[in-house]
Design an enzyme around this catalytic site. Structure first.
Site, PDB file in Angstrom:
ATOM      1  N   ASP A   1       0.849  -1.194   0.000  1.00  0.00           N
ATOM      2  CA  ASP A   1       0.000   0.000   0.000  1.00  0.00           C
ATOM      3  C   ASP A   1       0.879   1.237   0.000  1.00  0.00           C
ATOM      4  O   ASP A   1       1.216   1.743   1.059  1.00  0.00           O
ATOM      5  CB  ASP A   1      -0.902  -0.050   1.243  1.00  0.00           C
ATOM      6  CG  ASP A   1      -1.907   1.080   1.298  1.00  0.00           C
ATOM      7  OD1 ASP A   1      -2.165   1.720   0.255  1.00  0.00           O
ATOM      8  OD2 ASP A   1      -2.445   1.339   2.395  1.00  0.00           O
TER       9      ASP A   1
ATOM     10  N   GLU B   1      -2.637  10.375  -0.205  1.00  0.00           N
ATOM     11  CA  GLU B   1      -3.870   9.570  -0.213  1.00  0.00           C
ATOM     12  C   GLU B   1      -4.255   9.115   1.187  1.00  0.00           C
ATOM     13  O   GLU B   1      -5.432   9.150   1.564  1.00  0.00           O
ATOM     14  CB  GLU B   1      -3.682   8.343  -1.117  1.00  0.00           C
ATOM     15  CG  GLU B   1      -4.943   7.513  -1.319  1.00  0.00           C
ATOM     16  CD  GLU B   1      -5.157   6.431  -0.271  1.00  0.00           C
ATOM     17  OE1 GLU B   1      -6.268   5.874  -0.206  1.00  0.00           O
ATOM     18  OE2 GLU B   1      -4.220   6.149   0.503  1.00  0.00           O
ATOM     19  N   GLU B   2      -3.270   8.678   1.961  1.00  0.00           N
ATOM     20  CA  GLU B   2      -3.562   8.037   3.240  1.00  0.00           C
ATOM     21  C   GLU B   2      -4.202   8.973   4.260  1.00  0.00           C
ATOM     22  O   GLU B   2      -4.810   8.518   5.216  1.00  0.00           O
ATOM     23  CB  GLU B   2      -2.276   7.436   3.836  1.00  0.00           C
ATOM     24  CG  GLU B   2      -1.659   6.309   3.023  1.00  0.00           C
ATOM     25  CD  GLU B   2      -2.486   5.034   3.032  1.00  0.00           C
ATOM     26  OE1 GLU B   2      -3.597   5.048   3.597  1.00  0.00           O
ATOM     27  OE2 GLU B   2      -2.017   4.033   2.468  1.00  0.00           O
TER      28      GLU B   2
ATOM     29  N   ASP C   1      -4.829   0.249  -6.120  1.00  0.00           N
ATOM     30  CA  ASP C   1      -4.589   0.546  -4.702  1.00  0.00           C
ATOM     31  C   ASP C   1      -5.291  -0.496  -3.833  1.00  0.00           C
ATOM     32  O   ASP C   1      -6.103  -0.172  -2.977  1.00  0.00           O
ATOM     33  CB  ASP C   1      -5.063   1.950  -4.351  1.00  0.00           C
ATOM     34  CG  ASP C   1      -4.748   2.318  -2.897  1.00  0.00           C
ATOM     35  OD1 ASP C   1      -3.911   1.637  -2.282  1.00  0.00           O
ATOM     36  OD2 ASP C   1      -5.355   3.274  -2.378  1.00  0.00           O
TER      37      ASP C   1
ATOM     38  N   HIS D   1      -1.430  -1.066   6.445  1.00  0.00           N
ATOM     39  CA  HIS D   1      -1.130  -0.068   7.471  1.00  0.00           C
ATOM     40  C   HIS D   1      -0.352  -0.635   8.651  1.00  0.00           C
ATOM     41  O   HIS D   1      -0.470  -0.128   9.770  1.00  0.00           O
ATOM     42  CB  HIS D   1      -2.418   0.601   7.975  1.00  0.00           C
ATOM     43  CG  HIS D   1      -3.150   1.382   6.942  1.00  0.00           C
ATOM     44  ND1 HIS D   1      -4.333   2.057   7.206  1.00  0.00           N
ATOM     45  CD2 HIS D   1      -2.894   1.602   5.618  1.00  0.00           C
ATOM     46  CE1 HIS D   1      -4.759   2.655   6.107  1.00  0.00           C
ATOM     47  NE2 HIS D   1      -3.895   2.382   5.128  1.00  0.00           N
TER      48      HIS D   1
END
Length: 474
Positions: free
Chosen positions: A302, A336-337, A364, A436
């Site tokens: 990611d 993005e996160e 993604d 994550h």
């Protein structure tokens, strides 16, 4: 001998007529789909070339090794942009550019927690992105257990005064990640809900599906009308531990110390390059992935994989020499996160030419093989999407819904603004084991799976850019 020669001539004539008929049929098919002559055969060639081996793995290896984790708004993300500009230029792309924008900066500090009673032991946790800090000395309080976010919402105002809320509903594996939206609300909104009941902090079970002591971070948001409290995620085994203690009827007391910092306004940006179209270069078909990552792992799954897949697909088309009618735009998104901020910045910058954002898709969702194609396009363009599905079936991709909006997270603002969408769904059964966490590293990636993704992205990008058909519904 004369008879044999006659037969041979007839055979040659028959073969010539057959080839001519086949060629004429292929040209007719291209024309019916608004494509230039030989476009479908070209798409097949791109697919087959990618399946024999692409450069996607080399690209993600370079990004994760030379840059590593790339938290939005930090110096590391800036190095990722520099890496992207240099890499794309070295690959032969022209007019590589960065469209900058600013975001509020946040960085993780020290973080620790300990169960003080009834059974003293350390806890494995991580601060949620955007969380405020505890006081320097940390906090110590009793824990109130809630099985689900709904149970927390039902708690009376003031019932958590001086307490730490702990919410423990567990996410399950799915191929398409469909449970993430439901469970992710806890991470995004749980802190303000707990604060509205009087809590001084919130602990949540990680929004993930693994059984390792590797907590999952991710972005959260505060309600501006509610006091901000610290928020952190426990690893799944630690959440299990607290559940077992609660089941014994014991009162749990925890010490928590998290020290993130807000760093003020930070510059980030989207890295963009076009393969210029021959007939309508102002019209763009978008592919891409996001450059930023969380700071615990190296951002391979990611979304280094997505950056690599989209870049390798664009490079394959670039090297093949032939140019489509429309431009193919590769976007390596920033930030993005922390709330799809690159996508919103792009929409704001390009809202005057929204009609020229023809269609797009983003990679993604890790590095697994693509198994399904979903789309939401006009009735006019549906036959072309059907042809894409037909060309992708030999590499294991099945047609899915033809009424499924969504092209990937960063394209969400554009899709909401009316851009047609197509999604190449990857197998996500194991994605939320790594998502994550510190376990998001290069060794989890299979290079051959990346090649299959590159093949699919190349077929989509080529055919969408080479057609005259309009994808937008009325």
């Amino acid at each position: 001998m004369k008879k044999l020669t006659t037969v041979s001539l007839k055979l040659i004539l028959w073969l010539s007529l057959s080839i001519a008929a086949t060629t004429q049929s292929a040209f007719a098919q291209d024309s019916a789909l608004g494509l230039s002559a030989g476009s479908i055969e070209h798409a097949i060639s791109l697919r087959d070339t990618a399946m024999q081996g692409s450069m996607a793995y080399d690209i993600v290896e370079s990004l994760t090794t030379e840059v590593g984790p790339r938290l939005a708004g930090t110096e590391a993300e800036a190095r990722a942009r520099d890496w992207a500009v240099a890499k794309l230029s070295a690959l032969g792309f022209e007019n590589v550019r960065v469209e900058p924008f600013t975001i509020p900066g946040w960085e993780r500090g020290t973080e620790s927690a300990e169960l003080l009673a009834p059974y003293p032991q350390p806890l494995s946790l991580t601060t949620l992105g955007g969380s405020v800090a505890t006081p320097d000395a940390g906090i110590e309080a009793d824990v109130v257990f809630f099985p689900t976010l709904t149970d927390l919402e039902a708690a009376a105002a003031g019932s958590l005064n001086g307490k730490i809320a702990f919410v423990s509903h567990a996410m399950q594996k799915t191929q398409n990640g469909s449970s993430y939206g439901f469970h992710g609300r806890l991470r995004r909104s749980g802190a303000s809900i707990a604060a509205s009941k009087g809590a001084i902090a919130i602990l949540i079970r990680s929004i993930g599906t693994d059984s390792h002591r590797m907590p999952h971070t991710g972005s959260m948001r505060y309600d501006p009308e509610v006091k901000k409290i610290p928020a952190a995620a426990l690893s799944n085994p630690d959440a299990d531990q607290l559940e077992r203690i609660h089941a014994r009827g014991k009162t749990m007391r925890v010490s928590l110390n998290v020290q993130p910092t807000f760093t003020g306004e930070s510059t980030t940006g989207n890295v963009i390059v076009d393969i210029r179209g021959t007939e309508a270069p102002e019209e763009v078909v978008i592919i891409g992935g996001h450059l930023d990552s969380w700071d615990l792992g190296t951002g391979a799954i990611d979304d280094g994989a997505g950056v690599a897949i989209a870049t390798a697909a664009a490079k394959l088309i670039l090297d093949n020499g032939r140019r489509p009618k429309r431009s193919i735009r590769l976007i390596l998104w920033g930030a993005e996160e922390v709330g799809l901020l690159g996508g919103f910045a792009y929409l704001e910058r390009h809202k005057k030419d929204l009609e020229n954002q023809i269609i797009g898709t983003e990679s993604d969702f890790g590095a697994g093989k693509i198994w399904q194609l979903n789309s939401q396009v006009s009735e006019e363009a549906q036959p072309l999407v059907n042809k894409m599905a037909e060309l992708l079936a030999p590499i294991g991709i099945a047609p899915g819904s033809s009424d499924s909006p969504g092209a990937g997270p960063d394209l969400t603002p554009l899709v909401r603004a009316g851009m047609p969408s197509l999604r190449l769904n990857q197998d996500g059964n194991d994605y939320f084991d790594l998502h994550h966490t510190a376990d998001d590293t290069l060794d989890k990636i299979n290079p051959h799976d990346l090649d299959q993704n590159v093949a699919a992205f190349a077929v989509f990008a080529w055919l969408a850019a080479d057609t005259d058909l309009r994808f937008k519904t009325d």
